[in-house]
Write a protein that holds these residues in place. Structure first.
Motif, short mmCIF file in Angstrom:
data_model
loop_
_atom_site.label_atom_id
_atom_site.label_comp_id
_atom_site.label_asym_id
_atom_site.label_seq_id
_atom_site.Cartn_x
_atom_site.Cartn_y
_atom_site.Cartn_z
N ARG A 30 -46.93 47.21 -86.34
CA ARG A 30 -45.76 48.06 -86.57
C ARG A 30 -45.15 47.67 -87.91
NH1 ARG A 30 -42.35 47.35 -81.13
NH2 ARG A 30 -41.80 45.49 -82.31
N HIS A 35 -47.08 42.86 -83.47
CA HIS A 35 -46.04 42.72 -82.45
C HIS A 35 -46.41 41.60 -81.50
CE1 HIS A 35 -43.83 44.60 -78.79
NE2 HIS A 35 -42.98 43.91 -79.52
N ASP A 39 -43.06 45.08 -75.22
CA ASP A 39 -41.77 45.72 -75.00
C ASP A 39 -41.83 46.50 -73.70
OD1 ASP A 39 -40.84 44.71 -77.36
OD2 ASP A 39 -40.99 46.61 -78.47
N HIS A 138 -34.32 47.75 -74.16
CA HIS A 138 -35.65 47.31 -73.72
C HIS A 138 -35.69 45.79 -73.69
CE1 HIS A 138 -36.35 46.53 -78.02
NE2 HIS A 138 -37.46 45.88 -77.69
N HIS A 140 -37.97 42.51 -74.84
CA HIS A 140 -39.11 41.96 -75.59
C HIS A 140 -39.54 40.69 -74.86
CE1 HIS A 140 -41.59 40.91 -79.14
NE2 HIS A 140 -41.26 39.68 -78.83
ZN ZN Z 1 -40.91 43.63 -78.98
#
Ligand code: ZN
Length: 181
Positions: A30, A35, A39, A138, A140
């Motif tokens: 990303r 990443h 997520d 969200h 992580h």
């Molecule tokens: Zn994340």
């Protein structure tokens, strides 16, 4: 207390299957950056923010606001970019090779456990949120494993910038643990 071996395959999803879904997988590129976590967003985007639960039993070794978390294991540089907001890190102990296992939970709205608390698997540790560098509610989530037998560096205060360095390995929980129990 008897030593027991931490097995990542026995971890459970930090979000109940009915409450969450994966919105960005581990390892996705990303903005040119990998990443280093998974997520998990709300399954019902207009619903209440779900509670977050401990993926495995352990001790809360970090509870605070982190500027940075999620270091690529190859380059040794601190930080994975934008901030992870309110973060809890749980230390689970060592695996069969003596490597230290941690799980980290970022962008939380609030905490439900104290720094130093011993938690059981599935225990509520906080509420999914949108703190730090986040563009929507969200979680992580990352599992870290030390590459050797040295523990990962954590700020003693439980606050401040949190960086896991090249000694850590970020593990894809989707490959090694159930995300939808
Ligand atoms: Zn994340």
């Amino acid at each position: 207390m008897a030593q027991h071996v931490v097995d990542i395959a026995r971890f459970i999803s930090p979000v109940r299957a009915a409450d969450g879904r994966i919105t960005s997988p581990w390892g996705a590129i990303r903005s040119g950056r990998k990443h280093w976590g998974v997520d998990i967003g709300r399954r019902n985007a207009s619903g209440a923010s779900p509670s977050i639960r401990a993926a495995q039993a352990g001790t809360v070794v970090y509870r605070g606001v982190s500027g940075r978390l999620g270091t690529p294991p190859s380059n040794g540089a601190a930080g994975g970019g934008s901030g992870y907001g309110n973060v809890i890190v749980i230390y689970h102990g060592t695996d069969a090779l003596g490597r230290h296992i941690y799980s980290a939970y970022g962008h939380l709205a609030s905490f439900a456990v104290a720094l130093g608390a011993n938690v059981t698997q599935g225990q509520n540790i906080g509420v999914m949120g949108n703190t730090g560098g986040s563009y929507g509610i969200h979680l992580h989530y990352t599992i870290y494993r030390s590459s050797g037998t040295t523990k990962l560096p954590l700020p003693a205060s439980g606050t401040g910038s949190l960086g896991f360095y090249e000694s850590s390995v970020s593990i894809d929980p989707g490959l090694t643990a159930a995300l939808t129990p």
